[in-house]
Design a protein around this motif. Sequence first.
Motif, PDB file in Angstrom:
ATOM      1  N   TYR A 292       0.855  -1.183   0.000  1.00  0.00           N
ATOM      2  CA  TYR A 292       0.000   0.000   0.000  1.00  0.00           C
ATOM      3  C   TYR A 292       0.892   1.235   0.000  1.00  0.00           C
ATOM      4  N   LEU A 293       0.353   2.353  -0.466  1.00  0.00           N
ATOM      5  CA  LEU A 293       1.071   3.618  -0.417  1.00  0.00           C
ATOM      6  C   LEU A 293       0.519   4.420   0.756  1.00  0.00           C
ATOM      7  N   PRO A 294       1.355   4.747   1.726  1.00  0.00           N
ATOM      8  CA  PRO A 294       0.847   5.381   2.949  1.00  0.00           C
ATOM      9  C   PRO A 294       0.323   6.782   2.699  1.00  0.00           C
ATOM     10  N   GLY A 295      -0.720   7.114   3.455  1.00  0.00           N
ATOM     11  CA  GLY A 295      -1.302   8.442   3.433  1.00  0.00           C
ATOM     12  C   GLY A 295      -2.027   8.660   4.749  1.00  0.00           C
ATOM     13  N   ARG A 296      -2.119   9.902   5.171  1.00  0.00           N
ATOM     14  CA  ARG A 296      -2.713  10.178   6.480  1.00  0.00           C
ATOM     15  C   ARG A 296      -4.170   9.730   6.545  1.00  0.00           C
ATOM     16  N   TYR A 297      -4.894   9.855   5.434  1.00  0.00           N
ATOM     17  CA  TYR A 297      -6.327   9.563   5.439  1.00  0.00           C
ATOM     18  C   TYR A 297      -6.703   8.380   4.547  1.00  0.00           C
ATOM     19  N   LYS A 298      -5.734   7.756   3.918  1.00  0.00           N
ATOM     20  CA  LYS A 298      -6.009   6.679   2.965  1.00  0.00           C
ATOM     21  C   LYS A 298      -5.834   5.317   3.616  1.00  0.00           C
ATOM     22  N   SER A 299      -6.708   4.378   3.283  1.00  0.00           N
ATOM     23  CA  SER A 299      -6.651   3.045   3.862  1.00  0.00           C
ATOM     24  C   SER A 299      -5.299   2.382   3.626  1.00  0.00           C
ATOM     25  N   ASN A 300      -4.825   1.666   4.638  1.00  0.00           N
ATOM     26  CA  ASN A 300      -3.588   0.897   4.496  1.00  0.00           C
ATOM     27  C   ASN A 300      -3.875  -0.573   4.219  1.00  0.00           C
ATOM     28  N   LYS A 301      -5.053  -0.835   3.671  1.00  0.00           N
ATOM     29  CA  LYS A 301      -5.447  -2.203   3.336  1.00  0.00           C
ATOM     30  C   LYS A 301      -5.559  -2.434   1.837  1.00  0.00           C
ATOM     31  N   ILE A 302      -5.471  -1.385   1.041  1.00  0.00           N
ATOM     32  CA  ILE A 302      -5.686  -1.522  -0.400  1.00  0.00           C
ATOM     33  C   ILE A 302      -4.355  -1.469  -1.159  1.00  0.00           C
ATOM     34  N   VAL A 303      -4.250  -2.311  -2.184  1.00  0.00           N
ATOM     35  CA  VAL A 303      -3.025  -2.391  -2.981  1.00  0.00           C
ATOM     36  C   VAL A 303      -2.830  -1.105  -3.776  1.00  0.00           C
ATOM     37  N   GLY A 304      -1.604  -0.576  -3.713  1.00  0.00           N
ATOM     38  CA  GLY A 304      -1.282   0.620  -4.478  1.00  0.00           C
ATOM     39  C   GLY A 304      -0.025   0.484  -5.321  1.00  0.00           C
ATOM     40  N   HIS A 305       0.702  -0.647  -5.135  1.00  0.00           N
ATOM     41  CA  HIS A 305       1.957  -0.817  -5.871  1.00  0.00           C
ATOM     42  C   HIS A 305       2.281  -2.299  -5.987  1.00  0.00           C
ATOM     43  N   VAL A 306       2.916  -2.681  -7.111  1.00  0.00           N
ATOM     44  CA  VAL A 306       3.340  -4.057  -7.326  1.00  0.00           C
ATOM     45  C   VAL A 306       4.768  -4.070  -7.857  1.00  0.00           C
ATOM     46  N   ASN A 312      17.312 -12.579  -2.845  1.00  0.00           N
ATOM     47  CA  ASN A 312      18.254 -11.887  -1.957  1.00  0.00           C
ATOM     48  C   ASN A 312      17.719 -10.571  -1.407  1.00  0.00           C
ATOM     49  N   GLY A 313      16.417 -10.547  -1.097  1.00  0.00           N
ATOM     50  CA  GLY A 313      15.830  -9.358  -0.489  1.00  0.00           C
ATOM     51  C   GLY A 313      15.733  -8.164  -1.409  1.00  0.00           C
ATOM     52  N   LYS A 314      15.592  -8.413  -2.728  1.00  0.00           N
ATOM     53  CA  LYS A 314      15.509  -7.315  -3.689  1.00  0.00           C
ATOM     54  C   LYS A 314      14.296  -7.475  -4.598  1.00  0.00           C
ATOM     55  N   MET A 315      13.824  -6.350  -5.109  1.00  0.00           N
ATOM     56  CA  MET A 315      12.647  -6.305  -5.967  1.00  0.00           C
ATOM     57  C   MET A 315      12.948  -5.419  -7.162  1.00  0.00           C
ATOM     58  N   ILE A 316      12.415  -5.787  -8.327  1.00  0.00           N
ATOM     59  CA  ILE A 316      12.490  -4.933  -9.508  1.00  0.00           C
ATOM     60  C   ILE A 316      11.094  -4.415  -9.786  1.00  0.00           C
ATOM     61  N   HIS A 317      10.980  -3.124 -10.057  1.00  0.00           N
ATOM     62  CA  HIS A 317       9.653  -2.513 -10.197  1.00  0.00           C
ATOM     63  C   HIS A 317       9.759  -1.184 -10.934  1.00  0.00           C
ATOM     64  N   ASN A 324      13.484   7.565 -11.356  1.00  0.00           N
ATOM     65  CA  ASN A 324      12.269   7.522 -12.169  1.00  0.00           C
ATOM     66  C   ASN A 324      12.413   6.425 -13.199  1.00  0.00           C
ATOM     67  N   GLY A 325      11.623   5.354 -13.028  1.00  0.00           N
ATOM     68  CA  GLY A 325      11.634   4.290 -14.009  1.00  0.00           C
ATOM     69  C   GLY A 325      11.813   2.923 -13.384  1.00  0.00           C
ATOM     70  N   VAL A 326      12.057   1.933 -14.231  1.00  0.00           N
ATOM     71  CA  VAL A 326      12.269   0.568 -13.766  1.00  0.00           C
ATOM     72  C   VAL A 326      13.600   0.515 -13.021  1.00  0.00           C
ATOM     73  N   GLN A 327      13.594  -0.081 -11.842  1.00  0.00           N
ATOM     74  CA  GLN A 327      14.771  -0.067 -10.980  1.00  0.00           C
ATOM     75  C   GLN A 327      14.737  -1.248 -10.025  1.00  0.00           C
ATOM     76  N   ILE A 328      15.893  -1.544  -9.438  1.00  0.00           N
ATOM     77  CA  ILE A 328      16.016  -2.599  -8.441  1.00  0.00           C
ATOM     78  C   ILE A 328      16.147  -1.941  -7.066  1.00  0.00           C
TER      79      ILE A 328
END
Length: 348
Positions: A292-306, A312-317, A324-328
């Motif tokens: 989820y993407l945190p926000g003061r008033y936005k639910s922390n239960k809904i998917v906002g990013h994949v 090895n504890g890393k993600m590409i996205h 800005n862009g595809v990164q690890i």
Amino acid sequence: MKRLFHTLFITLLSMVILLTGCNMGADKEGQGKNNQGAQDQGDQSTVRVRNMDTGEKNQIIETRQQDAVIPILNHNGKEYISLRKLTEVLEFRLDVNEETHMIRIGDNDIAYEIPTNSTNAFKEGDLVNMASPPVSIEGETYIPRDAVETIFGEAMNYTWTARELRIEPIKDMTAEEADQLPDFQDDPNDPNKDNMDTTFLSTEASTGVENLALKNVNSTKLIKTAKKYIGVKYDFGAGPYPKTNRFDCSTYTQYVYSKYNVNLPRLSRNQAKKGIAVSRTNLRKGDLMFFYLPGRYKSNKIVGHVGMYIGNGKMIHASTKPKNGVQITSINKTFWKKTYLRSRRVAS
């Protein structure tokens, strides 16, 4: 002569005392007014909402007792809410597609599409009928009250009064609590751990979600393909990559997996319903990770990013930060541990 000077001295002294007393009274009165003003504003404050494109907190929304307050507009006998103010409070991105006349809203990809000239809106790709179309007043778009509830209701805790929409702050875990959560780890039971071919499926339950027939994909080749696009720029609501040369978070994972005949939905929230659930301590290359993407008033239960786990504890996205862009990104950090929702395995 002495008597005259004495009389003048007494007169001047009396005037000084009188003036000093008046000023002291004025000071006390002013101080009382200031205190009263502070007391009158004791239940009101302002919150600066982050602009998702610039990262600057430059928009001010009125709040009372920490609730964000958006006034109701009565127009031709119907109640409306400013769409701009609502998305600012919820810290969503907002973009207008001039070709389709759709207002596109979401976190790191599109979650909602609202037309400028009809009642047919879309929530997570599903058609939602509004009671009446949005209206434009002095260049600002307002949506009907029923659309606020139907489209955005799950994204916030809210109440209505006769004159306003009140949105409550979200209670979220602290950084200290997040740091106590387990690290993201590779699956220790993978018999092909070195090659990470994802031949082992987790037995963790996936109740209440839609499953995808898992196809056999070589994870090493999958990640190699994913890395080919490092540096491709991020664009919210990006169209097909061959036409735009851009990705948002979900079009990126969708496009990479399409190279291996795994068909994923367009939106991250829908991708999160596919495949088989896996825990954060049993991850394999190619597993999709949802946050989820945190926000003061936005639910922390809904998917906002994949993003896609690469080991090895890393993600590409595809994202805007820190580059800005595809990164690890190394994800065993407070932010990612705190905002993590779940992982799904969509290929075997």
